[in-house]
Structure formats: structure tokens, C-alpha cells
Design a protein around this motif. Sequence first.
Motif, short mmCIF file in Angstrom:
data_model
loop_
_atom_site.label_atom_id
_atom_site.label_comp_id
_atom_site.label_asym_id
_atom_site.label_seq_id
_atom_site.Cartn_x
_atom_site.Cartn_y
_atom_site.Cartn_z
N GLU A 64 -65.19 -5.31 -18.29
CA GLU A 64 -64.57 -6.04 -17.19
C GLU A 64 -64.17 -7.45 -17.61
OE1 GLU A 64 -62.90 -6.03 -13.51
OE2 GLU A 64 -64.09 -4.36 -14.30
N LYS A 65 -64.86 -8.01 -18.60
CA LYS A 65 -64.58 -9.37 -19.05
C LYS A 65 -63.18 -9.50 -19.65
CE LYS A 65 -66.69 -10.69 -22.84
NZ LYS A 65 -67.77 -10.96 -23.82
N TYR A 66 -62.56 -8.37 -20.00
CA TYR A 66 -61.22 -8.40 -20.59
C TYR A 66 -60.11 -8.14 -19.58
CZ TYR A 66 -64.08 -8.16 -24.78
OH TYR A 66 -65.03 -8.41 -25.75
N ARG A 67 -60.50 -7.87 -18.34
CA ARG A 67 -59.49 -7.64 -17.31
C ARG A 67 -58.61 -8.87 -17.15
NH1 ARG A 67 -59.01 -3.78 -13.75
NH2 ARG A 67 -61.15 -3.05 -14.03
N GLY A 68 -57.34 -8.64 -16.92
CA GLY A 68 -56.40 -9.75 -16.79
C GLY A 68 -55.76 -10.14 -18.10
N LYS A 69 -56.21 -9.51 -19.19
CA LYS A 69 -55.65 -9.78 -20.51
C LYS A 69 -55.07 -8.50 -21.10
CE LYS A 69 -59.39 -13.12 -21.39
NZ LYS A 69 -60.44 -13.53 -22.36
N ALA A 70 -54.32 -8.66 -22.16
CA ALA A 70 -53.85 -7.51 -22.94
C ALA A 70 -54.89 -7.23 -24.02
CB ALA A 70 -52.49 -7.79 -23.57
N SER A 71 -55.11 -5.96 -24.30
CA SER A 71 -56.08 -5.59 -25.34
C SER A 71 -55.45 -4.57 -26.27
CB SER A 71 -57.35 -4.99 -24.71
OG SER A 71 -58.00 -5.92 -23.89
N SER A 100 -57.13 -16.19 -24.86
CA SER A 100 -56.95 -16.50 -23.43
C SER A 100 -56.21 -15.37 -22.72
CB SER A 100 -56.17 -17.80 -23.27
OG SER A 100 -56.89 -18.89 -23.78
N HIS A 101 -55.32 -14.69 -23.46
CA HIS A 101 -54.51 -13.65 -22.85
C HIS A 101 -54.54 -12.33 -23.63
CE1 HIS A 101 -52.92 -16.99 -20.54
NE2 HIS A 101 -52.55 -17.59 -21.66
N PHE A 102 -55.22 -12.32 -24.78
CA PHE A 102 -55.17 -11.13 -25.63
C PHE A 102 -56.40 -11.04 -26.52
CE2 PHE A 102 -54.16 -9.57 -29.95
CZ PHE A 102 -53.89 -8.24 -29.65
N ASN A 103 -56.83 -9.78 -26.79
CA ASN A 103 -57.91 -9.53 -27.73
C ASN A 103 -57.66 -8.24 -28.49
OD1 ASN A 103 -60.34 -11.49 -27.26
ND2 ASN A 103 -59.65 -10.93 -25.20
N VAL A 104 -58.05 -8.22 -29.75
CA VAL A 104 -58.19 -6.97 -30.49
C VAL A 104 -59.62 -6.50 -30.23
CG1 VAL A 104 -58.36 -5.90 -32.77
CG2 VAL A 104 -56.54 -7.54 -32.29
N LEU A 105 -59.79 -5.23 -29.87
CA LEU A 105 -61.12 -4.67 -29.62
C LEU A 105 -61.36 -3.54 -30.62
CD1 LEU A 105 -61.05 -4.51 -25.71
CD2 LEU A 105 -61.81 -6.39 -27.18
N ALA A 106 -62.35 -3.71 -31.48
CA ALA A 106 -62.58 -2.76 -32.58
C ALA A 106 -63.71 -1.79 -32.25
CB ALA A 106 -62.90 -3.53 -33.85
N PHE A 107 -63.40 -0.50 -32.37
CA PHE A 107 -64.39 0.56 -32.18
C PHE A 107 -64.51 1.36 -33.47
CE2 PHE A 107 -63.41 -0.52 -27.86
CZ PHE A 107 -64.54 -0.20 -27.11
#
Length: 210
Positions: A64-71, A100-107
Motif C-alpha cells: 500500500e505504501k507504493y499506491r499513488g506512484k508508478a512501479s 516520489s513518483h516511481f519505484n523499481v520493485l525487485a522480486f
Amino acid sequence: MEALGGYPVKSSGPQVKRLTVLLTMTVGVGCLFLLQTQFLKPQKPADFYSFEVKDAKGKMVSLEKYRGKASLVVNVASNSEQTETAYMSLQELHKELGTSHFNVLAFPCGQFGDTETGTSSYIEAFAKSTYGVTFPFFAKIKIMGSEVEPAFKFLTDSVQKVPKWNFWKFLVNPDGKVVRFWRTDEPMENIRREVAALVREIIVKKRMEL
């Protein structure tokens, strides 16, 4: 009261009444049980950010912490032939567009040969120390089979495609919906262009809401 043949029988009125009451109570309890189970039944997450996953240290965390951003969600690996190029380009994108608006999320995923054999904490430490990545890492997962990670299954179900190799990339919008995906060999410049466009949309929308 007489039965056929003229023989008297005992009235069954009280028994019938008791049976009716018992049947009514049983039906009522059954209906209440069905209503209760319906309300208590876990709701299927409606979007990617509604899921909880384990981080690289094994702690459950909410997306949920990434809501509002692009991932940009990526199934990564430490020993793939694409590892160095992919990590460096992903880190560059993560740094360029900011958190602030984007994150790479690694799995991390170890289902493609021996390309990811370490523990989750080792995988994260290796990527950070070797390639200087700063984007979030999560626990090593499975993206195929009966033990598939639910959050990642949401991504693959959304595009009706399951990764065939490491470093597939899924672009998730601020509402948690998958808007694009790319296979391993997609040029990063193409990905950067579309991710940047989505980030610009987010920035413009936020400015208009001020």
C-alpha cells in the motif's frame, strides 16, 4: 382419527409441530451461517497495492505504501547473463525518476535454472554491494506452480502472460493496475520512455489537484 381399515391411530399433531419448529430453527441457523461466512470471507485484493508480501528479511509488509506512484515490478536473478546490464539500467531508471513518483520493485525468483540460488537477504546484499542498487527488494518467490506468490500472480493474470525467463518487467500505475509488460530482451530505452510518460502524468495530476 381412523386409518385405512378402520383402526384408530394416535394423533401426530404435537410431533408435527415440534418437527416444524425444529426444521425452521435449522433453516434459520443455516441461513445465518451462510451470511456470516459470506461477510467474513476474505476479499480478493482488487489491485497490486492491496497485497502484503515478505521483504528480503522475511517481514510481512504492505504494498500500500507504493499506491499513488508508478512501479516497475521485476523478477530478478543474481546469476543470469542479463544480471549486470539489467541491474545497472534498472538502478539508473530508479535514480532518474526518483522515489516520489516511481519505484523499481525487485522480486527474486529461482525457478529459471541456477540463476538465483541464494537466500533473500543474501540476494539483496549482493545486488546492493555489487551493483549499487537502491530500489526495494522482496523475498525470493515462485511465479509458477502451486506455490506462486499471489501478488505476482496478480500481475501475470492481468496480462495473461507468465515470464519465461528472468527480468520480465510489469508497469503498475498509481491505482495498482498493470498497464504494460516487457520481456527480458526489451530495450531499456523503450521501457524508460513509457515509464517516464506515466510519471509525468502523475506529476501533472498532482499539480492540478493542488
